[in-house]
Enzyme design. Structure first.
Site, PDB file in Angstrom:
ATOM      1  N   CYS A  31       0.400   2.592  -0.675  1.00  0.00           N
ATOM      2  CA  CYS A  31       0.057   3.971  -0.280  1.00  0.00           C
ATOM      3  C   CYS A  31       0.729   4.978  -1.224  1.00  0.00           C
ATOM      4  O   CYS A  31       1.542   4.617  -2.057  1.00  0.00           O
ATOM      5  CB  CYS A  31       0.545   4.257   1.139  1.00  0.00           C
ATOM      6  SG  CYS A  31       0.132   2.995   2.330  1.00  0.00           S
TER       7      CYS A  31
HETATM    8  N1  GLN Z   1       2.303  -1.687   4.940  1.00  0.00           N
HETATM    9  C1  GLN Z   1       1.922  -0.348   5.267  1.00  0.00           C
HETATM   10  C2  GLN Z   1       0.564  -0.282   5.944  1.00  0.00           C
HETATM   11  O1  GLN Z   1      -0.205  -1.183   5.902  1.00  0.00           O
HETATM   12  C3  GLN Z   1       1.968   0.544   4.049  1.00  0.00           C
HETATM   13  C4  GLN Z   1       0.914   0.172   3.056  1.00  0.00           C
HETATM   14  C5  GLN Z   1       1.121   0.656   1.660  1.00  0.00           C
HETATM   15  O2  GLN Z   1       2.119   1.236   1.271  1.00  0.00           O
HETATM   16  N2  GLN Z   1       0.160   0.352   0.872  1.00  0.00           N
HETATM   17  O3  GLN Z   1       0.277   0.714   6.509  1.00  0.00           O
END
Ligand code: GLN
Length: 247
Positions: A2
């Protein structure tokens, strides 16, 4: 991974802030420059939180940032000097739903996580055992980030933000080695962020403090935060401390 953004400074249009720069958060939702660990786009929803005169407000959606009409119809008219926003790429196996999107909040704090907890949920089990069952029943989404937010809230109730974040990163790394733990935390006046196996940049001058997974433009004032550090930022103030030796 993210992408997240924390902003403190003069009041700006929240919608415009999301579109600022040639590498805006909006652009990072479909064409991020610095995706690591196999991700490609950040299209599994997004969230925006902002502090107004006396209250915190938030909007979250499971739609891609670029396709939700709120970005054109509502957010441009909202002005704030304190914003936390994030665009999500769901970790494999985790659901796509609005309540899994950052920022997570208790109306005082807004929290975002870039990364993943390795071996979740089993590896987080021993840490979650400290939580009251009622907390666990209120988990907003079955994701690592929502569980981290529960743990952080407990820590924030007992200690300051820097200590709470440092303790959480260390505890999760011990329980789930090779996790990626880039956190962003704000209360509308100050920002804290960690780097733990992912990118982060900061732009701080006398008027504003911006913390972002990737810089949104080529301003020479951006600083790349080294890995395994904790950042404290507000306009005119920036402190970057190694996490392993931190408070
Ligand atoms: N693991 C977290 C989620 O699935 C953050 C994902 C990310 O940083 N890509 O929301």
């Amino acid at each position: 991974m993210c992408r997240h953004l924390g902003y403190l400074g003069p009041d700006v249009s929240v919608g415009e802030l999301i579109g600022w720069g040639e590498n805006s958060l909006l652009r990072q939702s479909w064409a991020p420059r610095d995706m690591r660990h196999g991700g490609t786009i950040n299209a599994d929803g997004f969230g925006v939180g902002w502090w107004g005169q006396d209250a915190f407000s938030r909007y979250r959606s499971q739609q891609p940032l670029w396709s939700d009409p709120v970005l054109r119809e509502t957010l441009p008219q909202i002005r704030s000097g304190a914003v936390v926003a994030a665009t999500r790429s769901a970790t494999v196996g985790m659901p796509v739903q609005a309540t899994a999107c950052a920022p997570f909040t208790d109306r005082t704090w807004a929290f975002s996580h870039n990364g993943l907890v390795k071996g979740w949920p089993e590896t987080l089990g021993p840490l979650a055992e400290q939580l009251p069952v009622t907390d666990l029943l209120q988990l907003e989404a079955p994701t690592d980030s929502a569980a981290l937010w529960l743990l952080l809230q407990r820590a924030l109730a007992e200690q300051g933000p820097e200590k709470a974040l440092t303790t959480l990163v260390r505890a999760v790394d011990a329980a789930a080695p090779k996790s990626r733990l880039n956190f962003l935390l704000g209360d509308g006046r100050e920002l804290w962020a960690t780097t733990w196996d992912h990118s982060l940049s900061v732009l701080v001058d006398d008027d504003r403090a911006i913390v972002m997974s990737e810089p949104f433009d080529d301003d020479p004032g951006w600083q790349s935060v080294p890995d395994r550090h904790i950042v404290y930022a507000r306009p005119g103030h920036l402190i970057i401390t190694p996490l392993e030796m931190g408070a």
